[in-house]
Design a protein around this motif. Structure first.
Motif, mmCIF file in Angstrom:
data_model
loop_
_atom_site.group_PDB
_atom_site.id
_atom_site.type_symbol
_atom_site.label_atom_id
_atom_site.label_comp_id
_atom_site.label_asym_id
_atom_site.label_seq_id
_atom_site.Cartn_x
_atom_site.Cartn_y
_atom_site.Cartn_z
ATOM 1 N N SER A 56 37.208 -2.053 15.237
ATOM 2 C CA SER A 56 38.099 -2.598 14.309
ATOM 3 C C SER A 56 37.878 -2.806 13.306
ATOM 4 C CB SER A 56 39.318 -2.929 15.181
ATOM 5 O OG SER A 56 39.854 -2.417 16.665
ATOM 6 N N VAL A 57 37.141 -3.884 13.159
ATOM 7 C CA VAL A 57 37.104 -4.738 11.712
ATOM 8 C C VAL A 57 36.253 -4.775 11.197
ATOM 9 C CG1 VAL A 57 36.216 -6.921 10.934
ATOM 10 C CG2 VAL A 57 37.777 -7.079 13.209
ATOM 11 N N MET A 58 35.633 -3.328 11.647
ATOM 12 C CA MET A 58 34.628 -3.038 10.369
ATOM 13 C C MET A 58 35.491 -1.538 9.830
ATOM 14 S SD MET A 58 31.772 0.173 11.391
ATOM 15 C CE MET A 58 32.365 0.930 11.938
ATOM 16 N N ARG A 59 36.502 -0.587 10.444
ATOM 17 C CA ARG A 59 37.442 0.049 9.608
ATOM 18 C C ARG A 59 38.277 -0.111 8.772
ATOM 19 N NH1 ARG A 59 41.425 2.600 13.783
ATOM 20 N NH2 ARG A 59 41.829 3.903 12.068
ATOM 21 N N ILE A 121 35.693 -11.717 3.097
ATOM 22 C CA ILE A 121 35.595 -11.835 4.508
ATOM 23 C C ILE A 121 35.220 -10.776 5.208
ATOM 24 C CG2 ILE A 121 36.802 -12.798 6.705
ATOM 25 C CD1 ILE A 121 37.774 -15.434 5.567
ATOM 26 N N ILE A 122 36.312 -9.689 4.926
ATOM 27 C CA ILE A 122 36.214 -7.824 5.422
ATOM 28 C C ILE A 122 35.319 -7.572 5.247
ATOM 29 C CG2 ILE A 122 36.458 -5.844 5.023
ATOM 30 C CD1 ILE A 122 39.497 -6.964 4.538
ATOM 31 N N ILE A 123 34.207 -7.859 4.032
ATOM 32 C CA ILE A 123 33.007 -7.496 3.822
ATOM 33 C C ILE A 123 31.090 -7.442 4.606
ATOM 34 C CG2 ILE A 123 31.222 -6.993 2.274
ATOM 35 C CD1 ILE A 123 33.705 -4.968 1.781
ATOM 36 N N MET A 124 31.772 -9.125 5.004
ATOM 37 C CA MET A 124 30.998 -9.648 6.002
ATOM 38 C C MET A 124 31.050 -8.920 7.520
ATOM 39 S SD MET A 124 30.301 -13.767 4.177
ATOM 40 C CE MET A 124 32.005 -13.950 3.782
ATOM 41 N N ALA A 125 32.835 -9.350 7.332
ATOM 42 C CA ALA A 125 33.315 -9.096 9.071
ATOM 43 C C ALA A 125 32.429 -8.006 9.235
ATOM 44 C CB ALA A 125 34.212 -8.902 9.637
ATOM 45 N N SER A 126 32.569 -6.468 8.747
ATOM 46 C CA SER A 126 32.009 -5.277 8.569
ATOM 47 C C SER A 126 30.565 -4.891 9.051
ATOM 48 C CB SER A 126 33.127 -4.552 7.700
ATOM 49 O OG SER A 126 33.969 -4.306 7.304
ATOM 50 N N ALA A 129 29.970 -6.459 12.634
ATOM 51 C CA ALA A 129 30.299 -5.883 13.739
ATOM 52 C C ALA A 129 29.233 -4.483 13.546
ATOM 53 C CB ALA A 129 31.865 -5.029 13.252
ATOM 54 N N VAL A 130 28.428 -3.986 12.760
ATOM 55 C CA VAL A 130 27.939 -2.357 12.781
ATOM 56 C C VAL A 130 26.173 -3.381 13.075
ATOM 57 C CG1 VAL A 130 26.423 -1.272 11.569
ATOM 58 C CG2 VAL A 130 29.056 -1.672 10.920
ATOM 59 N N ALA A 131 25.562 -4.847 12.794
ATOM 60 C CA ALA A 131 24.890 -5.112 13.433
ATOM 61 C C ALA A 131 25.017 -5.797 15.042
ATOM 62 C CB ALA A 131 23.692 -6.851 12.214
ATOM 63 N N LEU A 132 25.911 -6.852 14.865
ATOM 64 C CA LEU A 132 26.297 -6.686 17.122
ATOM 65 C C LEU A 132 26.317 -5.378 17.550
ATOM 66 C CD1 LEU A 132 28.428 -10.006 15.850
ATOM 67 C CD2 LEU A 132 26.490 -9.671 16.875
ATOM 68 N N SER A 133 26.221 -4.372 17.269
ATOM 69 C CA SER A 133 26.554 -3.505 17.794
ATOM 70 C C SER A 133 25.725 -2.367 18.048
ATOM 71 C CB SER A 133 27.412 -2.099 17.388
ATOM 72 O OG SER A 133 28.957 -3.039 17.338
ATOM 73 N N LEU A 241 34.732 7.855 20.277
ATOM 74 C CA LEU A 241 35.251 8.537 19.066
ATOM 75 C C LEU A 241 33.185 9.242 19.143
ATOM 76 C CD1 LEU A 241 36.038 6.478 16.372
ATOM 77 C CD2 LEU A 241 36.443 8.759 16.998
ATOM 78 N N ASP A 242 32.305 8.739 20.429
ATOM 79 C CA ASP A 242 31.270 9.243 20.740
ATOM 80 C C ASP A 242 30.744 9.099 21.262
ATOM 81 O OD1 ASP A 242 30.039 7.111 20.441
ATOM 82 O OD2 ASP A 242 28.500 7.894 18.677
ATOM 83 N N PHE A 243 29.893 9.254 21.866
ATOM 84 C CA PHE A 243 29.422 9.746 23.875
ATOM 85 C C PHE A 243 28.822 7.922 23.598
ATOM 86 C CE2 PHE A 243 30.019 13.849 24.204
ATOM 87 C CZ PHE A 243 31.042 14.062 25.425
ATOM 88 N N THR A 244 28.508 7.346 23.300
ATOM 89 C CA THR A 244 27.919 6.269 23.304
ATOM 90 C C THR A 244 28.928 4.596 22.239
ATOM 91 O OG1 THR A 244 26.816 6.454 21.126
ATOM 92 C CG2 THR A 244 25.292 6.342 23.433
ATOM 93 N N PRO A 245 29.966 4.692 22.550
ATOM 94 C CA PRO A 245 31.181 3.834 21.407
ATOM 95 C C PRO A 245 30.838 2.526 20.966
ATOM 96 C CG PRO A 245 32.399 4.026 23.909
ATOM 97 C CD PRO A 245 30.807 5.186 24.269
ATOM 98 N N ARG A 246 29.999 1.876 22.017
ATOM 99 C CA ARG A 246 30.197 0.528 21.382
ATOM 100 C C ARG A 246 28.276 0.603 21.149
ATOM 101 N NH1 ARG A 246 34.151 0.742 22.117
ATOM 102 N NH2 ARG A 246 35.616 0.036 23.979
ATOM 103 N N THR A 247 27.590 1.504 20.846
ATOM 104 C CA THR A 247 26.375 1.685 20.165
ATOM 105 C C THR A 247 26.149 2.047 18.887
ATOM 106 O OG1 THR A 247 25.286 1.325 22.520
ATOM 107 C CG2 THR A 247 24.199 1.536 20.717
ATOM 108 N N PHE A 248 25.750 1.668 18.341
ATOM 109 C CA PHE A 248 26.135 2.440 16.202
ATOM 110 C C PHE A 248 24.584 2.841 15.989
ATOM 111 C CE2 PHE A 248 25.689 2.602 12.097
ATOM 112 C CZ PHE A 248 27.087 2.614 11.692
ATOM 113 N N ASP A 249 24.929 4.040 16.443
ATOM 114 C CA ASP A 249 23.032 5.128 16.088
ATOM 115 C C ASP A 249 24.418 7.061 16.205
ATOM 116 O OD1 ASP A 249 25.191 6.761 18.850
ATOM 117 O OD2 ASP A 249 23.763 5.080 20.040
#
Length: 330
Positions: A56-59, A121-126, A129-133, A241-249
């Motif tokens: 949500s925050v990444m968006r 803040i938006i840029i850093m948090a986005s 969000a990716v790195a923590l996923s 949105l894909d089959f691994t919705p909590r993992t950025f891959d």
């Protein structure tokens, strides 16, 4: 004479519109050295509490930066004289987790008052969000200012619909000097997160207004989507949105190749010949996707309006002007 008078110029800088400096890495290294660490810690806490908040925050970066640049106009609440962007067609009942940015801002105000912009803040948090996923980490350029206003109309005029096709998206990205490669790589942001049935009901039942679903959807996946989103059902139900919705891959791209894209704006990237080659490449090479995604996010973060701005104390409202009788002494 009180030494506090020397602090007033800093307050004035935060309250009066100024022109943004050039963006650069390490922008807060002197003025707020723990800024990025604080954002990361708060994002980690938020994602533990609510795993969906990462996506949500990444968006926010996408929905903010495309509308008059990365200036946190997205975060402004409506006022009696201003219709902001939160209720625009692409944001209402869609964007969420504004409170996460509020919590980050409050934490930063405690350690570095009126120093770190909501736009940064938006840029850093986005990024976090990716790195923590389990996605990549990259250094971000900072130094943005917060807008003095927002525009629902500007958002409605620019932001694409989930029903957009690849040609529409290519044209949109080109307006911001973003390439077809950038479009496909950044669409990989849908590697994490969810979307509502509202966004796909037309696609899975009446794609071309002929009473038939989108023929590009794999039959087994179509059945699954129709079970999740029955005609006449609750359109606020969410799907992955894909089959691994909590993992950025790169699973997102594999799904598109197999006809299992959730949104029309996703699957169209594989059916369109201009974007298909990138989808195919990323489905086979995760490293290539991650590299191009980071490059795209940096380009997206460079979008600026050039308008005057400020450092907001509260990300939801512009700062109140200081009293006219306040004097600044040196």
């Amino acid at each position: 004479m009180s030494h506090n008078l020397f602090l007033l110029p800093l307050v004035f800088l935060a309250l009066f519109p100024v022109v943004a400096p050039q963006l650069r890495q390490g922008y807060y290294s002197d003025t707020c050295p723990n800024a990025e660490m604080t954002v990361t810690a708060r994002m980690q806490k938020a994602m533990i509490k609510e795993p969906r908040s990462g996506a949500s925050v990444m968006r926010f970066q996408f929905h903010d930066c495309f509308v008059n640049g990365c200036d946190a106009s997205l975060l402004l609440d409506d006022t009696p004289t201003m219709l902001g962007e939160k209720l625009s067609l692409s944001n209402i009942d869609s964007l969420r987790s504004y409170e996460v940015v509020d919590e980050i801002k409050e934490a930063l105000e405690r350690i570095c008052p009126m120093t770190v912009s909501c736009a940064d803040i938006i840029i850093m948090a986005s990024r976090d969000a990716v790195a923590l996923s389990a996605g990549p980490f990259w250094e971000v350029k900072l130094g943005r200012l917060d807008s003095l206003s927002a525009s629902q109309k500007a958002s409605d005029d620019i932001m694409p619909s989930p029903r957009s096709n690849a040609s529409m998206l290519i044209d949109l990205f080109a307006r911001f000097n973003l390439s077809v490669q950038d479009l496909v790589a950044l669409s990989g942001s849908h590697s994490i997160g969810n979307a509502r049935c509202f966004s796909i009901v037309h696609r899975i039942y009446n794609q071309s207004d002929d009473g038939k679903p989108d023929p590009s959807i794999e039959p087994g996946f179509l059945k699954k989507l129709q079970e999740l989103c029955p005609l006449g059902g609750d359109e606020n139900v969410i799907g992955d949105l894909d089959f691994t919705p909590r993992t950025f891959d790169n699973e997102y791209f594999k799904d598109l190749v197999n006809g299992k894209g959730f949104l029309n704006s996703d699957e169209t990237l594989f059916t369109n010949p201009q974007t298909r080659e990138y989808v195919q490449r990323y489905s086979e090479d995760q490293s290539a996707f991650l590299k191009d995604f980071v490059e795209g996010m940096i380009k997206l973060g460079d979008l600026q309006s050039g308008r005057p701005g400020e450092i907001r104390k509260n990300c939801r409202v512009v700062n109140s002007p200081p009293p006219a009788n306040v004097m600044v002494r040196k």
